[in-house]
Write a protein that holds these residues in place. Structure first.
Motif, short mmCIF file in Angstrom:
data_model
loop_
_atom_site.label_atom_id
_atom_site.label_comp_id
_atom_site.label_asym_id
_atom_site.label_seq_id
_atom_site.Cartn_x
_atom_site.Cartn_y
_atom_site.Cartn_z
N UNK A 49 0.85 -1.19 0.00
CA UNK A 49 0.00 0.00 0.00
C UNK A 49 0.89 1.24 0.00
N UNK A 50 0.62 2.12 -0.91
CA UNK A 50 1.42 3.35 -1.03
C UNK A 50 1.49 4.08 0.32
N UNK A 51 0.38 4.03 1.06
CA UNK A 51 0.33 4.80 2.31
C UNK A 51 1.18 4.16 3.41
N UNK A 52 1.64 2.93 3.17
CA UNK A 52 2.48 2.27 4.16
C UNK A 52 3.95 2.61 3.97
N UNK A 53 4.23 3.41 2.97
CA UNK A 53 5.63 3.66 2.64
C UNK A 53 6.10 5.01 3.14
N UNK A 54 7.33 5.03 3.59
CA UNK A 54 7.98 6.31 3.84
C UNK A 54 9.17 6.37 2.89
N UNK A 55 9.19 7.42 2.08
CA UNK A 55 10.25 7.51 1.08
C UNK A 55 11.22 8.59 1.50
N UNK A 86 4.80 -0.87 8.15
CA UNK A 86 4.27 -1.98 8.97
C UNK A 86 5.30 -3.05 9.30
N UNK A 87 6.20 -3.35 8.38
CA UNK A 87 7.16 -4.44 8.64
C UNK A 87 8.53 -3.91 9.03
N UNK A 88 8.78 -2.63 8.80
CA UNK A 88 10.09 -2.08 9.08
C UNK A 88 11.12 -2.47 8.04
N UNK A 89 10.69 -3.17 7.00
CA UNK A 89 11.63 -3.57 5.95
C UNK A 89 11.98 -2.37 5.08
N UNK A 90 13.25 -2.26 4.74
CA UNK A 90 13.68 -1.11 3.95
C UNK A 90 14.40 -1.56 2.69
N UNK A 91 14.46 -0.65 1.75
CA UNK A 91 15.26 -0.89 0.55
C UNK A 91 15.87 0.43 0.13
N UNK A 92 17.11 0.38 -0.28
CA UNK A 92 17.81 1.59 -0.68
C UNK A 92 18.34 1.40 -2.09
N UNK A 93 18.31 2.44 -2.88
CA UNK A 93 19.00 2.36 -4.16
C UNK A 93 19.71 3.67 -4.45
N UNK A 94 20.98 3.55 -4.84
CA UNK A 94 21.74 4.75 -5.16
C UNK A 94 22.50 4.55 -6.46
N UNK A 95 22.16 3.45 -7.12
CA UNK A 95 22.90 3.08 -8.31
C UNK A 95 22.52 3.90 -9.53
N UNK A 96 21.27 4.32 -9.55
CA UNK A 96 20.79 5.06 -10.72
C UNK A 96 21.16 6.53 -10.60
N UNK A 97 21.07 7.23 -11.72
CA UNK A 97 21.49 8.62 -11.68
C UNK A 97 20.34 9.58 -11.47
N UNK A 98 19.11 9.11 -11.51
CA UNK A 98 18.01 10.02 -11.17
C UNK A 98 17.24 9.45 -9.98
#
Ligand code: SAM
Lengths: 467, 389
Positions: A329-335, A361-373
């Motif tokens: 759910x989009x609302x579950x995300x913090x960006x 809700x799960x505390x699971x995170x993902x990071x990406x810094x590989x792309x240029x935008x």
């Protein structure tokens, strides 16, 4: 009969077309024939060519492909022909190698699919029985049962058929070679010989694939490596492990992309994620899940002491498109994005575009810094997050494959799977299979297939024993 | 993850670039707060073609390349050259020379600017083909790349001008001196626009299109009948916007018109489903204090928002109601310091804005609904959106 010959003729006409795919093989069988050399017809008439062509019915699958003079893949296997190196143009040796692979494949399939039955014949028997069940008019009264039966039947048939087609192909190539020799057709002889050598290679691949018939095995995956405690030395080790996987993946022809990399202060990485794109990436890489241990004299220790460090590896399947298991759910995300702290916008020039997404809700995170935008980093991070959540969901629902679907957070540092010793002696040893090699450099350069295969086959054997 | 959508592969790049010869800006922005003279020299070498010991590669393009020593007369269109990342890779660079360059280049990176390591990686990626061959094939001689690097590190020439592109959303937008480098904050504008009901088939205006980034991104999302009118007064902006539009093959969906704000759009007055603009919004008095990459190198025309940074915004607000059709949407990017624009419609403006609020709020509150300030990713009120009644 005549049909078979037409295929041979086609091959003579197009020498580049040396290994027909199964589909093409079947299609070519349906083509009309032209005038045929009578000797060839005579030779082939002695065999039972009808058996060469499997249809989709279970009965036909059960038929054993056989050459004109009665060779079957099984009989080739039991002849004890010497298996010479691939470069030697000896058809018996090629055939024997393929036959041996087929034997291994059958054994692995048996283990994978039917723990309770003891030979290839009974697998076919079971497929037949299931086909009968599937014909029962009341089958769909119990849709769950029906679904299970039809799924297992389909899977079993698919496997059986692919083995059968492979056997059939071997027999055909042997026949063709004989034909070529009878007719003194050098071009065809060379081509058939090459086709046999090619089969040898693809048989080895198939042996591997027979190990990889788990639900998600055929998918691409993410590989994550995290440094254990111990500062720079273990961060360096984590980077070495990550490098090992990158070169391994590249060697296998997979596409590797760095998704996330948290560099260590002085050297190495605290943590990194790569995406490995290609068929069976997950199936192989899952064998690497666990803690990898390094013993060496640390180049970061001025006192030149021996250090032991650890790196944890997690592997996450990337389920095919549209098969996401978890609805985000989009609302579950913090960006979270990079903030310059200043007024931004037209005031600032920055190329910082890292994006981190937290699934609240799960505390699971993902990071990406590989792309240029930022936009693209966000898309990549979302893909990683989706896979992590899918994985969680799969584990939750199935409670199977649990050891292969752990995330880094769950891997206990006690779960050591492999030990790499560079000092005082040199050795890499898998603690699960006891497989070991004395050349750590080549292993660290990505030569880990043998470790993977040993583990995969030993886990099948375990399944065999426990069955 | 390969570089992005359509025109990303080398093959596509070369096909695309063939369509539109690249004309360099005749004028270069004068660094305003002058750095030390040695730095300025570096800047100059970085931006001009360096003296090259090797003859230019035997390509038809080389004919158009002007000799390094004699710059073309200002204002002519004779000098055409694609941005670095789109030039043909014809310069072999042996692995050893490359490694030595890498070391020299990395040695220039101060500890306070670790992001330059990333730039170095990207520069090498953009300036060469991706293969691991030895020699590697570069799009410019290595000494030219080196002077570009010096210009970036020492003269603070924006990285995006050096390589000639900015990765923006899923696009690789070509940029060069004379046109604003699209900002990451602005990426969000496209999503807001996409969320408007009936978006795909509408007519849109992107006022002050600059590189054309917004116009191209919006155009790629449009459906049948959808269209973007992109306007700008700047020659360079019009040229580059056109280049980007063609690079992404959206000529059918984007019409570029040169002129001031609504002026070139008289014929579509009252027919627009939406107006998008990121007008210059930096208060004139703030210009001297800008980050060097911005203040020294980006066009003042794209930054200078006049008094309070509001000059253009107010002008746009004025023209909005006659440009939009009924129910039409607008989004403006603006500055946090020009809070005033939001407060025009919102409760109370701060002191600075009061007279403006008094001036126009009465007039506008009757023309617009759902006017709100929208936050950017750093939680700064960056955008104003609303609908024409
Ligand atoms: C901040 S830039 C925005 C560029 C682009 N839309 C973007 O977001 O990256 C402002 C643009 O407005 C243009 N501009 C300045 N004055 C203008 C005017 N009077 N009429 C039209 N465009 C103008 C500048 O040339 C510049 O390209």
């Amino acid at each position: 009969m005549a049909l078979f010959l037409s295929r041979i003729r086609r091959r003579i006409q197009s020498p580049t077309h040396h290994l027909l795919s199964h589909g093409a093989a079947l299609a070519s069988l349906l083509e009309p024939t032209g005038g045929l050399p009578t000797t060839a017809v005579a030779t082939l008439l002695c065999g039972e060519p009808a058996r060469l062509f499997s249809s989709s019915s279970t009965a036909a699958v059960a038929a054993v492909p056989m050459t004109a003079d009665g060779l079957t893949v099984d009989s080739i296997g039991s002849k004890g022909w010497t298996i010479l190196p691939e470069a030697e143009s000896d058809w018996r040796s090629h055939a024997a190698a393929v036959a041996q692979s087929v034997k291994v494949i059958k054994k692995r399939l048996k283990v994978r699919y039917s723990h309770d039955i003891s030979c290839w014949g009974s697998i076919i028997e079971r497929a037949k029985q299931m086909a009968l069940v599937l014909e029962r008019p009341d089958l769909w009264d119990d849709p769950v049962f029906a679904g299970r039966v039809s799924r297992e039947h389909g899977e079993l048939m698919g496997r059986i058929k692919s083995v059968n087609q492979f056997e059939q192909e071997l027999i055909e190539h042997i026949e063709m070679l004989r034909l070529a020799r009878e007719e003194n057709d050098n071009a065809l002889e060379t081509e058939s010989m090459r086709a046999l050598a090619d089969m040898r290679r693809s048989a080895k691949e198939k042996e591997l694939h027979a190990l990889l018939s788990g639900d998600n095995d055929s998918y691409s995956c993410f590989i994550e490596v995290q440094a254990g405690a111990g500062g720079t030395e273990s961060m360096d080790w984590a980077a070495m492990v990550m490098n090992m996987y990158r070169s391994w993946a590249q060697r296998r022809g997979y596409t590797v992309t760095v998704v996330e990399e948290m560099p260590g202060e002085q050297a190495g990485i605290k943590r990194a994620t790569i995406k490995v794109d290609g068929e069976y990436a997950f199936g192989y890489a899952k064998a690497e899940v666990g803690v990898h241990r390094l013993v060496r004299i640390s180049p970061f220790d001025s006192a030149k002491r021996r250090h032991t460090s650890f790196a944890a590896v997690a592997v996450i399947p990337i389920l095919g498109d549209g098969s996401t298991r978890y609805q985000i759910k989009e609302s579950d995300l913090r960006i979270e994005r990079f903030r310059s702290g200043g007024p931004g916008g037209q005031h600032a020039n920055t190329t910082e575009s890292a994006v981190r997404i937290v699934h609240i809700p799960t505390g699971i995170t993902a990071t990406c810094q590989n792309e240029r935008s930022q936009h693209m980093n966000r898309a990549s991070a979302m893909a990683v997050l989706q896979c992590r959540l899918d994985q969680l969901e799969i584990a939750r629902q199935a409670h199977i494959n649990a050891e292969h679907t752990q995330s880094l957070n769950e891997i206990s540092w006690g779960n050591q799977i492999r030990s790499y010793v560079l000092h005082p002696y040199r050795m890499v040893k898998d603690l699960r299979t006891n497989y070991e090699v004395s050349d750590p450099d080549s292993v660290l350069e990505g030569d880990i297939d043998d470790f993977i295969l040993n583990f995969l086959s030993s886990s099948l054997d375990e399944a065999d024993v426990s069955a | 993850m390969g570089p992005l959508s359509s025109p990303s592969s080398a093959a596509a790049e070369s096909k695309i670039k063939a369509k539109q010869p690249w004309r360099c800006s005749p004028s270069r922005p004068a660094p305003s707060p002058h750095p030390s003279s040695s730095v300025r020299t570096a800047a100059r070498t970085a931006c001009a073609s360096p003296p090259s010991p090797s003859p230019p590669p035997p390509s038809p393009r080389s004919r158009r390349r002007c000799p390094a020593t004699t710059p073309p007369p200002r204002g002519t269109q004779t000098r055409t050259r694609p941005p670095l990342f789109l030039r043909p890779a014809t310069h072999p660079v042996p692995a050893s020379a490359l490694a030595a360059f890498r070391r020299r280049a990395a040695a220039l990176v101060p500890a306070s600017a670790p992001h330059l390591h990333r730039h170095l990686r990207w520069l090498l990626a953009d300036a060469s083909t991706t293969s691991d061959s030895d020699p590697a094939l570069f799009r410019a001689p290595l000494d030219h790349i080196e002077s570009l690097w010096l210009g970036h590190v020492r003269a603070r020439r924006p990285f995006q001008y050096v390589v000639g592109n900015e990765h923006w959303r899923d696009l690789v937008v070509a940029v060069k001196e004379g046109v604003l480098i699209p900002r990451p904050e602005t990426e969000a504008v496209v999503d807001m626009v996409k969320g408007v009901e009936g978006f795909g088939g509408g007519w849109w205006a992107d006022l002050g299109t600059g590189s054309g980034a917004i116009a191209v991104a919006v155009a790629r999302e449009l459906g049948d009948g959808g269209k973007v009118f992109a306007t700008d007064v700047s020659d360079v902006a019009v040229e580059i916007a056109r280049f980007n539009v063609e690079r992404y093959g959206v000529q059918d969906k984007v019409e570029i018109r040169q002129g001031s704000w609504f002026e070139p759009l008289q014929d579509v007055k009252g027919k627009l489903m939406g107006v998008i603009s990121n007008p210059p919004y930096i208060p004139t008095e703030d210009l001297p204090g800008l980050q060097p990459e911005v203040g020294w190198h980006e066009p003042k025309l794209a930054l200078d928002g006049g008094r309070d940074g509001l000059e253009h915004l107010l002008h746009l607000c004025e023209g909005l109601s006659s440009a939009l059709k009924s129910g039409g949407f607008f989004v403006f990017e603006r500055d946090l310091t020009s809070n005033i624009c939001a407060s025009i419609w919102q409760t109370n403006g701060n002191k600075q804005s009061e007279f403006l609020v008094d001036l126009i709020s009465s007039k506008w509150s009757s023309s617009f609904r759902d006017v709100k300030a929208v936050l950017d990713f750093a939680d700064i009120k960056r955008f104003v959106t609303g609908y024409h009644r």
